[in-house]
Design a protein around this motif. Sequence first.
Motif, PDB file in Angstrom:
ATOM      1  N   HIS A 128       2.600   7.786   4.049  1.00 34.87           N
ATOM      2  CA  HIS A 128       3.699   6.376   4.473  1.00 34.87           C
ATOM      3  C   HIS A 128       4.598   6.679   4.330  1.00 34.87           C
ATOM      4  O   HIS A 128       5.259   7.151   3.235  1.00 34.87           O
ATOM      5  N   ILE A 144      -6.474   5.189   7.020  1.00 26.24           N
ATOM      6  CA  ILE A 144      -6.045   5.622   7.942  1.00 26.24           C
ATOM      7  C   ILE A 144      -5.158   3.821   9.396  1.00 26.24           C
ATOM      8  O   ILE A 144      -5.693   3.354   9.195  1.00 26.24           O
ATOM      9  N   SER A 145      -3.879   4.683   8.506  1.00 26.99           N
ATOM     10  CA  SER A 145      -2.418   4.008   9.232  1.00 26.99           C
ATOM     11  C   SER A 145      -2.868   3.909  11.458  1.00 26.99           C
ATOM     12  O   SER A 145      -2.423   3.045  11.678  1.00 26.99           O
ATOM     13  N   ALA A 146      -2.505   5.150  10.671  1.00 28.40           N
ATOM     14  CA  ALA A 146      -2.012   5.853  12.079  1.00 28.40           C
ATOM     15  C   ALA A 146      -2.737   7.520  12.330  1.00 28.40           C
ATOM     16  O   ALA A 146      -2.730   7.976  11.639  1.00 28.40           O
ATOM     17  N   ALA A 162      -3.188  12.434  10.256  1.00 33.31           N
ATOM     18  CA  ALA A 162      -3.177  11.222  10.131  1.00 33.31           C
ATOM     19  C   ALA A 162      -2.408  10.371   9.745  1.00 33.31           C
ATOM     20  O   ALA A 162      -2.151  10.766   8.052  1.00 33.31           O
ATOM     21  N   LYS A 193      -9.093   6.717  14.264  1.00 31.87           N
ATOM     22  CA  LYS A 193      -8.442   6.124  14.944  1.00 31.87           C
ATOM     23  C   LYS A 193      -7.673   4.986  13.482  1.00 31.87           C
ATOM     24  O   LYS A 193      -8.284   5.736  12.486  1.00 31.87           O
ATOM     25  N   SER A 194      -7.292   4.094  13.899  1.00 33.73           N
ATOM     26  CA  SER A 194      -6.602   3.791  12.656  1.00 33.73           C
ATOM     27  C   SER A 194      -7.658   2.723  11.849  1.00 33.73           C
ATOM     28  O   SER A 194      -8.626   2.532  12.636  1.00 33.73           O
TER      29      SER A 194
END
Length: 370
Positions: free
Chosen positions: A79, A46-48, A36, A59-60
Amino acid sequence: MHNDLPIRKIIHVDMDAFYASVEQLDYPDLKGKPIAVGGSGARGVISAASYEARKFGVKSAMSGRLAEKLCPNLIFVKHRFERYKEISNKIRKIFLDYTDLVEPLSLDEAYLDVTKNKIGLPSATLIAQKIRDRIFSEVGLTASAGISINKFVAKIASDYNKPNGQKTVNPEDVLQFLEELDIRKFYGVGKVTAEKMYQKGIFSGKDLKSKSIEYLEDNFGKSGKQYYYIVRGIHNSEVRPNRIRKSLAAERTFSENLSSEIFMLDKLNQIAEEVSNRLNKSKVSGKTITLKIKYSDFTLQTRSKTLPFFINDKSIILENAKELLYQDSLKNSVRLLGISLSNLNTDKKLSEEPIDKEKKSVSVQLKFEF
């Protein structure tokens, strides 16, 4: 049935789990593992998520804490937005080898109009395949694509054979494709709208198509008119290489929930400064200011006001954000605050051809090789 709406060849390219895939590309030891991007820590979001993590329900936009419960072996990575931008630019250069009509939606997806293209290939399906092959060979990532007569159908189609696949919806198949579509898959129909449609007996495109434009406008406001046309295959928005920015925003998630407006003023000051800096850097101003509040229970609230003049000054933004904050009492402690400016002085009406209400369907008389 024939109408005068242009039939275009539109490709929607959507990278597969983009941020997570870039991390797995750069760090091979992460390949095949549930990862993640972002989300670590008690307050993380979470971004992705990689496809390996998605199998567990990760999930995002999910909290990192919940993601860990769903997938105990989840690996969190930080990130690296500069790296994602670098890869995105490489992908965009590939797009531009085929057409100048490229409309990026974000770092990981874009529309391409290949009705007339640089390689003179009549088949949009083959062009999409070539683009996906080049992204894989030159960048090392997989992409999915949807191909059809307009942006709306192409975007829905790109999600059909994910990951690393594509789907073409030919002109003569568009109406049946839309009729058979679950209403939840209609791009722009969110969870709340879908529930409202269910309550009114609208479960599929066919159900939606049976409703009059008056009924849809009465029950779904301005969006009702849009639903009326898109289910009939009418979506005449052009691919715009230079998309006009519609809003500009900044937000903060707090390490501890804030329970008093007084404690939030310092945070609003920082956010207003960031928004002002972005507005000035982009040389734009806005009339509509929106305050976004996310509570500790993850419910979301927005409060907006529209001014009679354009603003980009920090002090005016902060003054109006404060007014919106004090407008109503808070329902709970707050975990996130955001400020956005919209109704910008760059806004223009979309250059779309007028649509005749009497036109009932897309043209299937024009035959293209898709």
